[in-house]
Design an enzyme around this catalytic site. Sequence first.
Site, PDB file in Angstrom:
ATOM      1  N   ASN A 221       0.878  -1.178   0.000  1.00 45.99           N
ATOM      2  CA  ASN A 221       0.000   0.000   0.000  1.00 45.99           C
ATOM      3  C   ASN A 221       0.914   1.227   0.000  1.00 45.99           C
ATOM      4  O   ASN A 221       1.494   1.577   1.030  1.00 45.99           O
ATOM      5  CB  ASN A 221      -0.888  -0.030   1.258  1.00 45.99           C
ATOM      6  CG  ASN A 221      -1.735   1.216   1.389  1.00 45.99           C
ATOM      7  OD1 ASN A 221      -1.772   2.064   0.485  1.00 45.99           O
ATOM      8  ND2 ASN A 221      -2.424   1.346   2.511  1.00 45.99           N
TER       9      ASN A 221
ATOM     10  N   HIS B  37      -9.533   1.435   5.195  1.00 43.33           N
ATOM     11  CA  HIS B  37      -8.228   1.578   5.851  1.00 43.33           C
ATOM     12  C   HIS B  37      -8.365   2.525   7.037  1.00 43.33           C
ATOM     13  O   HIS B  37      -9.139   3.478   6.996  1.00 43.33           O
ATOM     14  CB  HIS B  37      -7.197   2.121   4.849  1.00 43.33           C
ATOM     15  CG  HIS B  37      -5.807   2.022   5.378  1.00 43.33           C
ATOM     16  ND1 HIS B  37      -5.296   2.928   6.273  1.00 43.33           N
ATOM     17  CD2 HIS B  37      -4.835   1.106   5.165  1.00 43.33           C
ATOM     18  CE1 HIS B  37      -4.056   2.571   6.589  1.00 43.33           C
ATOM     19  NE2 HIS B  37      -3.757   1.463   5.925  1.00 43.33           N
TER      20      HIS B  37
ATOM     21  N   LYS C 250       0.177   4.215  -0.231  1.00 43.12           N
ATOM     22  CA  LYS C 250      -0.474   5.395   0.386  1.00 43.12           C
ATOM     23  C   LYS C 250      -0.265   6.626  -0.506  1.00 43.12           C
ATOM     24  O   LYS C 250      -0.259   6.488  -1.726  1.00 43.12           O
ATOM     25  CB  LYS C 250       0.038   5.592   1.818  1.00 43.12           C
ATOM     26  CG  LYS C 250      -0.152   4.315   2.666  1.00 43.12           C
ATOM     27  CD  LYS C 250       0.050   4.511   4.138  1.00 43.12           C
ATOM     28  CE  LYS C 250      -0.175   3.202   4.873  1.00 43.12           C
ATOM     29  NZ  LYS C 250      -0.038   3.316   6.318  1.00 43.12           N
TER      30      LYS C 250
ATOM     31  N   GLU D  67      -5.345  -4.378  10.968  1.00 42.57           N
ATOM     32  CA  GLU D  67      -4.308  -3.356  11.103  1.00 42.57           C
ATOM     33  C   GLU D  67      -4.583  -2.552  12.371  1.00 42.57           C
ATOM     34  O   GLU D  67      -5.367  -1.589  12.341  1.00 42.57           O
ATOM     35  CB  GLU D  67      -4.309  -2.430   9.889  1.00 42.57           C
ATOM     36  CG  GLU D  67      -3.973  -3.141   8.597  1.00 42.57           C
ATOM     37  CD  GLU D  67      -3.348  -2.197   7.563  1.00 42.57           C
ATOM     38  OE1 GLU D  67      -2.315  -2.562   7.014  1.00 42.57           O
ATOM     39  OE2 GLU D  67      -3.894  -1.102   7.334  1.00 42.57           O
TER      40      GLU D  67
ATOM     41  N   SER E  16       3.627  -1.926  10.447  1.00 46.07           N
ATOM     42  CA  SER E  16       5.088  -1.928  10.586  1.00 46.07           C
ATOM     43  C   SER E  16       5.714  -3.296  10.282  1.00 46.07           C
ATOM     44  O   SER E  16       6.629  -3.727  10.980  1.00 46.07           O
ATOM     45  CB  SER E  16       5.490  -1.443  11.980  1.00 46.07           C
ATOM     46  OG  SER E  16       4.984  -0.137  12.202  1.00 46.07           O
TER      47      SER E  16
ATOM     48  N   GLU F 199      -6.637   4.873   8.085  1.00 45.39           N
ATOM     49  CA  GLU F 199      -6.410   6.296   7.805  1.00 45.39           C
ATOM     50  C   GLU F 199      -7.668   6.936   7.221  1.00 45.39           C
ATOM     51  O   GLU F 199      -7.945   8.105   7.460  1.00 45.39           O
ATOM     52  CB  GLU F 199      -5.193   6.451   6.874  1.00 45.39           C
ATOM     53  CG  GLU F 199      -3.899   6.181   7.643  1.00 45.39           C
ATOM     54  CD  GLU F 199      -2.812   5.489   6.856  1.00 45.39           C
ATOM     55  OE1 GLU F 199      -2.871   5.457   5.621  1.00 45.39           O
ATOM     56  OE2 GLU F 199      -1.891   4.951   7.505  1.00 45.39           O
TER      57      GLU F 199
ATOM     58  N   GLY G  43       2.874   2.355  10.898  1.00 47.61           N
ATOM     59  CA  GLY G  43       3.906   3.389  10.758  1.00 47.61           C
ATOM     60  C   GLY G  43       4.623   3.668  12.062  1.00 47.61           C
ATOM     61  O   GLY G  43       5.058   4.783  12.315  1.00 47.61           O
TER      62      GLY G  43
HETATM   63  P1  13P Z   1       3.137   0.487   7.758  1.00 48.42           P
HETATM   64  O1  13P Z   1       3.672  -0.794   7.172  1.00 48.42           O
HETATM   65  O2  13P Z   1       3.863   1.708   7.275  1.00 48.42           O
HETATM   66  O3  13P Z   1       3.018   0.408   9.242  1.00 48.42           O
HETATM   67  O4  13P Z   1       1.632   0.659   7.197  1.00 48.42           O
HETATM   68  C1  13P Z   1       0.734  -0.372   7.353  1.00 48.42           C
HETATM   69  C2  13P Z   1      -0.469  -0.029   6.593  1.00 48.42           C
HETATM   70  O5  13P Z   1      -1.209   0.864   6.965  1.00 48.42           O
HETATM   71  C3  13P Z   1      -0.726  -0.761   5.339  1.00 48.42           C
HETATM   72  O6  13P Z   1      -1.998  -0.535   4.859  1.00 48.42           O
END
Ligand code: 13P
Length: 266
Positions: free
Chosen positions: A13, A99, A15, A171, A218, A101, A177
């Site tokens: 992803n 997601h 982002k 997640e 992560s 976010e 992150g």
């Molecule tokens: P990270 O791997 O940067 O923690 O992000 C995970 C994520 O949100 C994947 O959709």
Amino acid sequence: MKTHTSQKFVVGNWKMHTTSSEAEHLAKGIIEGFDRSEHVTVILCPPFPYLALVGEMLKGTQIALGAQNMYPDKEGAFTGEVSPTMLLDLGCKYVILGHSERRHKLGESDAFINQKVECALSAGLNAILCVGETLEQRNAKQTQAVLDSQLSQGLANVPPEFFSRLSVAYEPVWAIGNSLHHENPQQAQDALLLIRKKLSQICGDFRAQQMIVQYGGSVEPENATAYLGQHDIDGVLIGGASLKADKFLAIVHAAIAENEAEMQPV
Ligand code: 13P
């Protein structure tokens, strides 16, 4: 030996990262470093503006194209939105929905995510539904209640025949992150077991056992094997580490090795 899946999933992803030349460079690095394998499904989810570019590059490879979001209608007066029809037209096979976010930074509700899941699946896309609790919810021992509610609301009224094209990604918001988080593979496994149990209630044991259930938060080359080795983790959804071809490929190779190990008779 696991029984519920025969292939690991590794999803990148990206982002809201990359320019067009960075997207091209990243996709090129991943394509060149990836040996075809029966034991892994690799999916790249670039930002909307680069789906066509990356999609062209992925043609003829074994790597699939996915989107990070979509609007739940085929077409219409929805300024700035992207429909499932457009995603299919660009060669997308997958779409990430719900997601954290989008839930927490953009205010998406379970009801809206549910519309997206239903619309994506009925359009013929494969949907990856993300669920996960915040740190406050975990500390308040609400993890199971949050996961149950996100799953039952997010999957409400989804026809049973669509479940074969659905995957769920756990997640935990606090592990995204954040390489300093205290999540460990056993905690992820515990949550994924809760998810699979809830899925059994929603769509029956057989479909729940067949479903690809992934972990994201992560994941790095250093910890990928530990996550992928957990009984209920069929794949990983990767943010930061998917932006470097060598790191992403190291996780893909860890998934192939783990899958091959699990296929060995005990
Ligand atoms: P990270 O791997 O940067 O923690 O992000 C995970 C994520 O949100 C994947 O959709």
